[in-house]
Design an enzyme around this catalytic site. Sequence first.
Site, PDB file in Angstrom:
ATOM      1  N   ARG A  73       0.845  -1.194   0.000  1.00 11.31           N
ATOM      2  CA  ARG A  73       0.000   0.000   0.000  1.00 11.31           C
ATOM      3  C   ARG A  73       0.879   1.242   0.000  1.00 11.31           C
ATOM      4  O   ARG A  73       1.986   1.244   0.516  1.00 11.31           O
ATOM      5  CB  ARG A  73      -0.883   0.017   1.259  1.00 11.31           C
ATOM      6  CG  ARG A  73      -2.057  -0.934   1.187  1.00 11.31           C
ATOM      7  CD  ARG A  73      -2.942  -0.780   2.408  1.00 11.31           C
ATOM      8  NE  ARG A  73      -2.269  -1.180   3.615  1.00 11.31           N
ATOM      9  CZ  ARG A  73      -1.760  -0.355   4.525  1.00 11.31           C
ATOM     10  NH1 ARG A  73      -1.905   0.945   4.399  1.00 11.31           N
ATOM     11  NH2 ARG A  73      -1.149  -0.821   5.578  1.00 11.31           N
ATOM     12  N   TYR A 214      -1.175  -3.572  -6.752  1.00 13.44           N
ATOM     13  CA  TYR A 214      -0.866  -4.394  -5.577  1.00 13.44           C
ATOM     14  C   TYR A 214      -1.920  -4.320  -4.480  1.00 13.44           C
ATOM     15  O   TYR A 214      -2.340  -3.235  -4.080  1.00 13.44           O
ATOM     16  CB  TYR A 214       0.490  -3.987  -4.975  1.00 13.44           C
ATOM     17  CG  TYR A 214       1.135  -5.115  -4.205  1.00 13.44           C
ATOM     18  CD1 TYR A 214       2.006  -5.996  -4.840  1.00 13.44           C
ATOM     19  CD2 TYR A 214       0.851  -5.326  -2.862  1.00 13.44           C
ATOM     20  CE1 TYR A 214       2.588  -7.055  -4.149  1.00 13.44           C
ATOM     21  CE2 TYR A 214       1.425  -6.385  -2.158  1.00 13.44           C
ATOM     22  CZ  TYR A 214       2.305  -7.244  -2.812  1.00 13.44           C
ATOM     23  OH  TYR A 214       2.868  -8.290  -2.121  1.00 13.44           O
ATOM     24  N   LYS A 223      -9.449  -2.809   1.590  1.00 16.42           N
ATOM     25  CA  LYS A 223      -9.209  -1.607   2.404  1.00 16.42           C
ATOM     26  C   LYS A 223     -10.089  -0.443   1.950  1.00 16.42           C
ATOM     27  O   LYS A 223     -10.595   0.327   2.763  1.00 16.42           O
ATOM     28  CB  LYS A 223      -7.736  -1.194   2.327  1.00 16.42           C
ATOM     29  CG  LYS A 223      -6.781  -2.283   2.738  1.00 16.42           C
ATOM     30  CD  LYS A 223      -6.981  -2.705   4.162  1.00 16.42           C
ATOM     31  CE  LYS A 223      -6.167  -3.956   4.452  1.00 16.42           C
ATOM     32  NZ  LYS A 223      -6.083  -4.244   5.883  1.00 16.42           N
ATOM     33  N   HIS A 243     -10.370  -2.830  11.408  1.00 12.60           N
ATOM     34  CA  HIS A 243      -9.216  -3.623  10.952  1.00 12.60           C
ATOM     35  C   HIS A 243      -8.959  -4.713  12.001  1.00 12.60           C
ATOM     36  O   HIS A 243      -8.000  -4.628  12.770  1.00 12.60           O
ATOM     37  CB  HIS A 243      -8.017  -2.673  10.815  1.00 12.60           C
ATOM     38  CG  HIS A 243      -6.845  -3.251  10.077  1.00 12.60           C
ATOM     39  ND1 HIS A 243      -5.558  -2.782  10.257  1.00 12.60           N
ATOM     40  CD2 HIS A 243      -6.750  -4.232   9.154  1.00 12.60           C
ATOM     41  CE1 HIS A 243      -4.740  -3.458   9.462  1.00 12.60           C
ATOM     42  NE2 HIS A 243      -5.435  -4.340   8.798  1.00 12.60           N
ATOM     43  N   SER A 265      -1.115  -3.394  10.401  1.00  7.97           N
ATOM     44  CA  SER A 265      -0.702  -4.266   9.300  1.00  7.97           C
ATOM     45  C   SER A 265       0.595  -4.996   9.651  1.00  7.97           C
ATOM     46  O   SER A 265       1.530  -4.385  10.191  1.00  7.97           O
ATOM     47  CB  SER A 265      -0.497  -3.427   8.038  1.00  7.97           C
ATOM     48  OG  SER A 265      -1.691  -2.745   7.739  1.00  7.97           O
ATOM     49  N   CYS A 267       1.192  -7.131  11.947  1.00 10.06           N
ATOM     50  CA  CYS A 267       1.462  -7.207  13.386  1.00 10.06           C
ATOM     51  C   CYS A 267       0.762  -8.379  14.057  1.00 10.06           C
ATOM     52  O   CYS A 267       0.589  -8.391  15.275  1.00 10.06           O
ATOM     53  CB  CYS A 267       1.110  -5.897  14.074  1.00 10.06           C
ATOM     54  SG  CYS A 267       2.259  -4.581  13.665  1.00 10.06           S
ATOM     55  N   ASP A 290      -8.748 -10.099   8.954  1.00 14.07           N
ATOM     56  CA  ASP A 290      -8.317  -8.724   8.636  1.00 14.07           C
ATOM     57  C   ASP A 290      -9.392  -7.657   8.880  1.00 14.07           C
ATOM     58  O   ASP A 290      -9.053  -6.545   9.252  1.00 14.07           O
ATOM     59  CB  ASP A 290      -7.858  -8.662   7.171  1.00 14.07           C
ATOM     60  CG  ASP A 290      -7.009  -7.431   6.857  1.00 14.07           C
ATOM     61  OD1 ASP A 290      -6.083  -7.128   7.640  1.00 14.07           O
ATOM     62  OD2 ASP A 290      -7.274  -6.760   5.841  1.00 14.07           O
ATOM     63  N   ARG A 381       2.918 -11.812  -0.310  1.00 13.05           N
ATOM     64  CA  ARG A 381       1.609 -12.229   0.240  1.00 13.05           C
ATOM     65  C   ARG A 381       1.117 -13.500  -0.426  1.00 13.05           C
ATOM     66  O   ARG A 381       1.504 -13.834  -1.544  1.00 13.05           O
ATOM     67  CB  ARG A 381       0.585 -11.114   0.005  1.00 13.05           C
ATOM     68  CG  ARG A 381       0.933  -9.796   0.705  1.00 13.05           C
ATOM     69  CD  ARG A 381       0.056  -9.527   1.873  1.00 13.05           C
ATOM     70  NE  ARG A 381       0.511  -8.391   2.663  1.00 13.05           N
ATOM     71  CZ  ARG A 381      -0.084  -8.017   3.803  1.00 13.05           C
ATOM     72  NH1 ARG A 381      -1.138  -8.659   4.251  1.00 13.05           N
ATOM     73  NH2 ARG A 381       0.398  -6.991   4.499  1.00 13.05           N
TER      74      ARG A 381
HETATM   75  P1  GTP Z   1      -2.057  -7.439   7.546  1.00 10.84           P
HETATM   76  O1  GTP Z   1      -2.513  -8.555   6.652  1.00 10.84           O
HETATM   77  O2  GTP Z   1      -0.959  -6.604   6.939  1.00 10.84           O
HETATM   78  O3  GTP Z   1      -3.159  -6.570   8.045  1.00 10.84           O
HETATM   79  O4  GTP Z   1      -1.293  -8.076   8.781  1.00 10.84           O
HETATM   80  P2  GTP Z   1      -1.578  -9.106   9.969  1.00 10.84           P
HETATM   81  O5  GTP Z   1      -1.841  -8.331  11.220  1.00 10.84           O
HETATM   82  O6  GTP Z   1      -2.565 -10.151   9.584  1.00 10.84           O
HETATM   83  O7  GTP Z   1      -0.143  -9.746  10.132  1.00 10.84           O
HETATM   84  P3  GTP Z   1       0.352 -11.261  10.293  1.00 10.84           P
HETATM   85  O8  GTP Z   1      -0.477 -12.051  11.251  1.00 10.84           O
HETATM   86  O9  GTP Z   1       0.506 -11.842   8.950  1.00 10.84           O
HETATM   87  O10 GTP Z   1       1.777 -11.048  10.984  1.00 10.84           O
HETATM   88  C1  GTP Z   1       2.866 -10.558  10.322  1.00 10.84           C
HETATM   89  C2  GTP Z   1       4.172 -10.792  11.040  1.00 10.84           C
HETATM   90  O11 GTP Z   1       4.062 -10.805  12.469  1.00 10.84           O
HETATM   91  C3  GTP Z   1       4.790 -12.118  10.647  1.00 10.84           C
HETATM   92  O12 GTP Z   1       6.137 -11.888  10.337  1.00 10.84           O
HETATM   93  C4  GTP Z   1       4.663 -12.963  11.883  1.00 10.84           C
HETATM   94  O13 GTP Z   1       5.650 -13.935  11.962  1.00 10.84           O
HETATM   95  C5  GTP Z   1       4.731 -11.933  13.010  1.00 10.84           C
HETATM   96  N1  GTP Z   1       4.020 -12.395  14.213  1.00 10.84           N
HETATM   97  C6  GTP Z   1       2.720 -12.743  14.317  1.00 10.84           C
HETATM   98  N2  GTP Z   1       2.409 -13.147  15.572  1.00 10.84           N
HETATM   99  C7  GTP Z   1       3.544 -13.045  16.287  1.00 10.84           C
HETATM  100  C8  GTP Z   1       3.875 -13.308  17.665  1.00 10.84           C
HETATM  101  O14 GTP Z   1       3.051 -13.721  18.477  1.00 10.84           O
HETATM  102  N3  GTP Z   1       5.167 -13.055  18.039  1.00 10.84           N
HETATM  103  C9  GTP Z   1       6.111 -12.587  17.159  1.00 10.84           C
HETATM  104  N4  GTP Z   1       7.333 -12.366  17.609  1.00 10.84           N
HETATM  105  N5  GTP Z   1       5.838 -12.337  15.858  1.00 10.84           N
HETATM  106  C10 GTP Z   1       4.581 -12.561  15.434  1.00 10.84           C
HETATM  107  C1  SPV Z   2      -2.679  -4.376   5.247  1.00 10.54           C
HETATM  108  O1  SPV Z   2      -1.736  -3.696   4.804  1.00 10.54           O
HETATM  109  O2  SPV Z   2      -3.220  -4.120   6.343  1.00 10.54           O
HETATM  110  C2  SPV Z   2      -3.168  -5.552   4.504  1.00 10.54           C
HETATM  111  C3  SPV Z   2      -2.615  -5.810   3.166  1.00 10.54           C
HETATM  112  O3  SPV Z   2      -4.038  -6.259   5.004  1.00 10.54           O
HETATM  113  S1  SPV Z   2      -3.324  -4.823   1.934  1.00 10.54           S
HETATM  114  O4  SPV Z   2      -4.557  -5.487   1.470  1.00 10.54           O
HETATM  115  O5  SPV Z   2      -2.367  -4.694   0.847  1.00 10.54           O
HETATM  116  O6  SPV Z   2      -3.681  -3.529   2.446  1.00 10.54           O
HETATM  117 MN    MN Z   3      -4.722  -5.506   7.017  1.00  6.54          MN
END
Ligand code: GTP
Ligand code: SPV
Ligand code: MN
Length: 600
Positions: A73, A214, A223, A243, A265, A267, A290, A381
């Site tokens: 984004r 993307y 989003k 979110h 995002s 996290c 999400d 992704r």
């Molecule tokens: P968006 O799709 O961007 O909105 O993100 P999301 O919040 O769904 O992120 P996602 O769960 O894919 O986490 C992304 C990163 O956080 C990855 O690199 C994971 O390995 C890391 N991560 C997730 N949970 C944990 C945790 O409990 N501990 C640690 N250290 N890292 C974590």
């Molecule tokens: C985010 O960035 O929070 C996502 C990926 O979930 S995107 O759909 O590219 O915004």
């Molecule tokens: Mn997201």
Amino acid sequence: MKDTKTDHKRLLAWVDEVKSLCLPDRVVWTDGSKDEYNRLLADAVRTGAATRLNARKRPNSYLFRSDPSDVARLENRTFIATRNEKDAGPTNNWIDPGELKSTMRQLYAGCMRGRTMYVIPFSMGPIGSPIAKTGVEITDSPYVVVNMHIMTRVGQKVLEALGSDGEFIPCLHSIGAPLSPGEPDRPWPCAPIEQKYIAHFPEESLIWSYGSGYGGNALLGKKCLALRIASHLAHSEGWLAEHMLILRLTNPQGRRFHIAAAFPSACGKTNLAMLVPTIPGWKAECIGDDIAWMRIGPDGRIRAINPEAGFFGVAPGTSNKSNPMAMRSIERNTIFTNCALTDDGDIWWEGMDQACEHAIDWRGNDWTPDSDRLAAHANARFTAPASQCPVICPDWEDPAGVAIDMFIFGGRRSTTIPLVHQAFNFDHGVFLGASAASETTAAALDVGRTLRRDPFAMTPFIGYHAGDYIAHWFRMGERLGAKAPAVFFVNWYRRDRSGRWLWPGFGENSRVLKWMCERVEGKIDAVRTPIGWMPRNGDLDVNGLTIRSDDFAELMRVSVEPLRKDLSDAEQYFAQFGDRLPDKLRVELDAMRQRLAAAG
Ligand code: GTP
Ligand code: SPV
Ligand code: MN
């Protein structure tokens, strides 16, 4: 792509208008069939835009590599175009809607020359459900079409539900790369950064996106519609578009808890949404990873649905160890973007279970572990159907949604914020959500790598004034009264000075969720601290976990001085909201300041 039929006059007129502006070679209405999906991907392989993965390793799956300028984004190119600049608020980029439309119309003029224009009717939420919203995305990107197939419900059945006069949200998208006759196409055509616009006109529920192919810039149901436009609608109609992941947790006695959690995002939403509890007898089921749309139900409780149909998840770091359910969700029928390609025709990324000796990296170059570049882009992704998740909740498509027992907020904080605390009450919970901050990640291209305030993990996604958004949360609390969910704040991301994680995270996070459930049940007391309720000694179940006692103490420490600094950083941030900062937030800020003063 049979001849899709609709007699919806406004829709037909809009499609005609876009056609005469963008001048595509042909117009195709997507029907949502498997046939259409397979044909588009076969075309993409033929033109070199995609690679078909080894069918024995990863059946019916494909890899796309984006242009290196188009990998996430773009918050600086995202606009909320309200008539009055003040209504977009200080956290959004604003351009006058008339001016923005005139700029973008010039870009759209002839922008689909040499390409096919696809019309994608889609539904966010189960088709025909009273809470679902219909959108129609027009795009010249076949990549967008196949991703929308997975992420939303698309095609003829949406048109049928729309009838001849139903409401729909027009979403116009172009990659911004017309082709002259005979000009060869690029694998991932897109426009240069300064021509990219991700534009929202919330007052007329309209989305115009130009120049990027993307993720959230281009899959406009996600989003743009389900968060930015929906949050604006939710504000005026009295509901919430957030979110947030949605998760069902069942304790050993069979009691169910429904959790909605907001982390910025990249996290940890996808990870928590597919959690495999490490504590005996507990079961977790995923409802969404999400986005949550939430309304107060007839029983006065807040109910959540996941408006999406798939996962667009962060690939790097996903492994059988960190997120086994995600790994199983992407075993087949999955689109990968910007991952590395292995010699045996499968995908790979940093943090996967096995090491990789040689691959083609996300830019298409040879890669070995000695290369000083990443094999997969940090924001690589996967796009996978939610139905493929082994722990998808049987009720995930229930149009009535699930009644939420608790909200969790959080962020990526290497210092200062302890592992878990609970709000004293809902208003205090709104304060915790509003003052959330996080160290930035690769999910947005242009936000720097620092700590940033990110209220409710919604900063990039609020389609109106962020001060009004916080006020809306307080108002929802007033309406919910005693039926408001409990509110917690977590931080899985504490590190020591050498950068080592203090908390094991992932499946072990179930231990923290267990404490929350016991609090919601009223089973256990807690310690009152300046920031909220925290676990008493022994209440957080660490049975079978090897964690150093000094690490655990650090995770549970409330350090007044850093917290005071954090509060003053939050206050500085809130100052930009001026008189649109809710009084209730000022009250909470004062109370927090006083509690910290009394403690230190
Ligand atoms: P968006 O799709 O961007 O909105 O993100 P999301 O919040 O769904 O992120 P996602 O769960 O894919 O986490 C992304 C990163 O956080 C990855 O690199 C994971 O390995 C890391 N991560 C997730 N949970 C944990 C945790 O409990 N501990 C640690 N250290 N890292 C974590
Ligand atoms: C985010 O960035 O929070 C996502 C990926 O979930 S995107 O759909 O590219 O915004
Ligand atoms: Mn997201």
